[in-house]
Design an enzyme around this catalytic site. Structure first.
Site, PDB file in Angstrom:
ATOM      1  N   VAL A  22      52.600  34.870  39.004  1.00  0.00           N
ATOM      2  CA  VAL A  22      54.255  34.361  38.975  1.00  0.00           C
ATOM      3  C   VAL A  22      54.977  35.364  40.331  1.00  0.00           C
ATOM      4  O   VAL A  22      55.139  35.590  40.855  1.00  0.00           O
ATOM      5  CB  VAL A  22      54.824  33.575  38.492  1.00  0.00           C
ATOM      6  CG1 VAL A  22      56.191  32.933  38.606  1.00  0.00           C
ATOM      7  CG2 VAL A  22      54.057  31.501  38.041  1.00  0.00           C
ATOM      8  N   LYS A  23      54.953  36.826  38.745  1.00  0.00           N
ATOM      9  CA  LYS A  23      55.911  37.769  39.286  1.00  0.00           C
ATOM     10  C   LYS A  23      55.053  38.560  40.795  1.00  0.00           C
ATOM     11  O   LYS A  23      56.337  38.850  41.261  1.00  0.00           O
ATOM     12  CB  LYS A  23      55.925  38.207  38.088  1.00  0.00           C
ATOM     13  CG  LYS A  23      57.431  38.357  36.867  1.00  0.00           C
ATOM     14  CD  LYS A  23      56.659  38.955  36.041  1.00  0.00           C
ATOM     15  CE  LYS A  23      57.455  38.519  35.081  1.00  0.00           C
ATOM     16  NZ  LYS A  23      57.867  39.347  33.925  1.00  0.00           N
ATOM     17  N   ARG A  59      28.502  47.088  24.356  1.00  0.00           N
ATOM     18  CA  ARG A  59      28.133  48.216  25.557  1.00  0.00           C
ATOM     19  C   ARG A  59      28.698  49.578  24.794  1.00  0.00           C
ATOM     20  O   ARG A  59      28.150  50.122  24.977  1.00  0.00           O
ATOM     21  CB  ARG A  59      28.450  47.901  26.908  1.00  0.00           C
ATOM     22  CG  ARG A  59      28.448  48.997  28.097  1.00  0.00           C
ATOM     23  CD  ARG A  59      28.750  48.900  28.803  1.00  0.00           C
ATOM     24  NE  ARG A  59      29.737  47.952  29.779  1.00  0.00           N
ATOM     25  CZ  ARG A  59      30.949  48.639  30.000  1.00  0.00           C
ATOM     26  NH1 ARG A  59      30.804  50.044  29.705  1.00  0.00           N
ATOM     27  NH2 ARG A  59      31.914  47.989  30.016  1.00  0.00           N
ATOM     28  N   HIS A 121      42.696  50.943  39.694  1.00  0.00           N
ATOM     29  CA  HIS A 121      42.860  50.557  38.390  1.00  0.00           C
ATOM     30  C   HIS A 121      43.985  50.589  37.451  1.00  0.00           C
ATOM     31  O   HIS A 121      44.759  52.243  37.256  1.00  0.00           O
ATOM     32  CB  HIS A 121      41.690  50.380  37.295  1.00  0.00           C
ATOM     33  CG  HIS A 121      40.731  49.334  38.220  1.00  0.00           C
ATOM     34  ND1 HIS A 121      39.418  49.035  37.007  1.00  0.00           N
ATOM     35  CD2 HIS A 121      40.503  49.344  39.347  1.00  0.00           C
ATOM     36  CE1 HIS A 121      38.910  48.556  37.634  1.00  0.00           C
ATOM     37  NE2 HIS A 121      39.037  48.774  38.671  1.00  0.00           N
ATOM     38  N   GLU A 140      45.267  45.081  32.320  1.00  0.00           N
ATOM     39  CA  GLU A 140      44.993  45.286  33.744  1.00  0.00           C
ATOM     40  C   GLU A 140      45.227  44.674  35.092  1.00  0.00           C
ATOM     41  O   GLU A 140      44.823  43.987  35.457  1.00  0.00           O
ATOM     42  CB  GLU A 140      42.928  44.948  33.476  1.00  0.00           C
ATOM     43  CG  GLU A 140      42.841  46.599  34.565  1.00  0.00           C
ATOM     44  CD  GLU A 140      40.665  45.949  34.736  1.00  0.00           C
ATOM     45  OE1 GLU A 140      40.305  47.292  34.349  1.00  0.00           O
ATOM     46  OE2 GLU A 140      40.546  45.157  35.551  1.00  0.00           O
ATOM     47  N   ILE A 154      30.677  40.638  45.857  1.00  0.00           N
ATOM     48  CA  ILE A 154      29.201  40.227  46.135  1.00  0.00           C
ATOM     49  C   ILE A 154      28.497  40.752  45.103  1.00  0.00           C
ATOM     50  O   ILE A 154      27.413  40.950  44.345  1.00  0.00           O
ATOM     51  CB  ILE A 154      28.997  41.222  47.397  1.00  0.00           C
ATOM     52  CG1 ILE A 154      29.997  40.528  48.435  1.00  0.00           C
ATOM     53  CG2 ILE A 154      27.328  40.759  48.069  1.00  0.00           C
ATOM     54  CD1 ILE A 154      29.329  39.039  48.750  1.00  0.00           C
TER      55      ILE A 154
END
Ligand code: 0O2
Length: 271
Positions: A22-23, A59, A121, A140, A154
């Site tokens: 929203v922000k 992982r 990021h 993130e 993809i």
């Protein structure tokens, strides 16, 4: 080992995603309301799927109980820009926000990942308020261009299909297409001003047309119907000329007519 209540754990992250979507949509809206170019083209968000969280924990060799410390992208926001240059503007906007405290930034644009992945990021702390109190969590934010997003969407689905067993030939083709994305972004950057001019004049034209139609609709309620119908026909002729200045002049004339009616109605009210 304590039982992991996934729904309860993930609920605050969903709240964070909902709020931030929203922000950021409002940031985009504010640019549009100010009739300015928005560096944010589209906003998306998701809470990471449990299967994906488990995979990441595996992982990293981490325990389920450590998930909130080890998995930084349980809450993910994606901001899509038209041009590479816009990414820097969006990063600045985020750095200046008081509701987000930046933990770290990862620049996979200057230095792409071995897969060819490019994106910027930001891992940031964000506080949500729930009925159980407030919670500071990590989100993130991925910032990338439309072209980078196309490639990574993809590639992500192919990664999902092949896991660690992606055929070498496919990997190479993906790397080559990542290079094509870099070339496309560069090409678009070189004609950015021209594209922005075109988008700007499209937006301006749409705004004027919308003003004119609003004016005509308002006149319909106060003026003689025949006169309004004549104005509408005139508008269509002006519209067909496809000239911005003529449209602007026509709109000004309508403003004057509307003002005259307003003045008359105030006078009527007084007498
Ligand atoms: P999903 O489905 O988006 O949740 P690190 O802790 O730094 O070692 P981590 O936590 O994986 O590694 O961080 P990183 O590398 O910054 O990646 C986080 C997310 O970025 C990934 O989440 C992807 O969304 C995206 N990403 C990173 N590398 C690639 C890549 O090579 N290709 C694509 N398409 N996306 C990538 P998840 O968990 O992979 O998936």
């Amino acid at each position: 080992m304590e039982v992991q209540l996934w729904r309860e754990t993930l609920a605050p992250y969903q709240l964070a995603v909902d709020e931030l979507v929203v922000k950021f949509n409002h940031v985009k809206q504010q640019y549009q309301d100010a009739k300015m170019y928005s560096p944010i083209e589209a906003v998306g968000g998701r809470v990471k799927r449990v299967s994906s969280i488990l995979e990441k924990l595996k992982r990293k060799g981490a325990e389920i109980s450590e998930l909130e410390e080890k998995v930084e992208d349980i809450a993910g926001i994606r901001l899509i820009c038209q041009f590479v240059e816009d990414i820097e503007t969006v990063v600045k906007i985020i750095r200046e926000r008081e509701d987000l405290e930046i933990k770290l930034e990862k620049d996979y644009i200057t230095k792409s990942k071995p897969s060819g992945y490019r994106s910027y990021h930001i891992i940031a702390y964000y506080t949500v308020h729930t009925i159980k109190g407030s919670k500071r969590l990590e989100v993130e934010i991925q910032i990338r261009t439309l072209a980078m997003n196309f490639w990574s969407t993809i590639e992500h689905s192919l990664q999902y299909k092949y896991r660690e067993h992606m055929p070498e030939e496919l990997r190479e083709r993906l790397l080559r297409s990542a290079e094509a994305v870099v070339a496309l972004d560069n090409e678009m950057a070189s004609v950015r001003d021209e594209i922005m001019d075109a988008q700007n004049s499209n937006r301006q034209k749409a705004n004027i047309i919308s003003d004119i139609l609003n004016n005509i609709e308002n006149l319909y309620y106060v003026a003689n119907e025949r006169e309004v119908s004549k104005i509408q026909n005139e508008f269509f002729k002006v519209y067909l000329q496809d000239d911005m200045n003529t449209l602007k002049r026509f709109n000004k004339q309508l403003d004057i007519i509307a003002e005259t009616y307003r003045a008359q109605s105030v006078q009527g009210y007084r007498s």
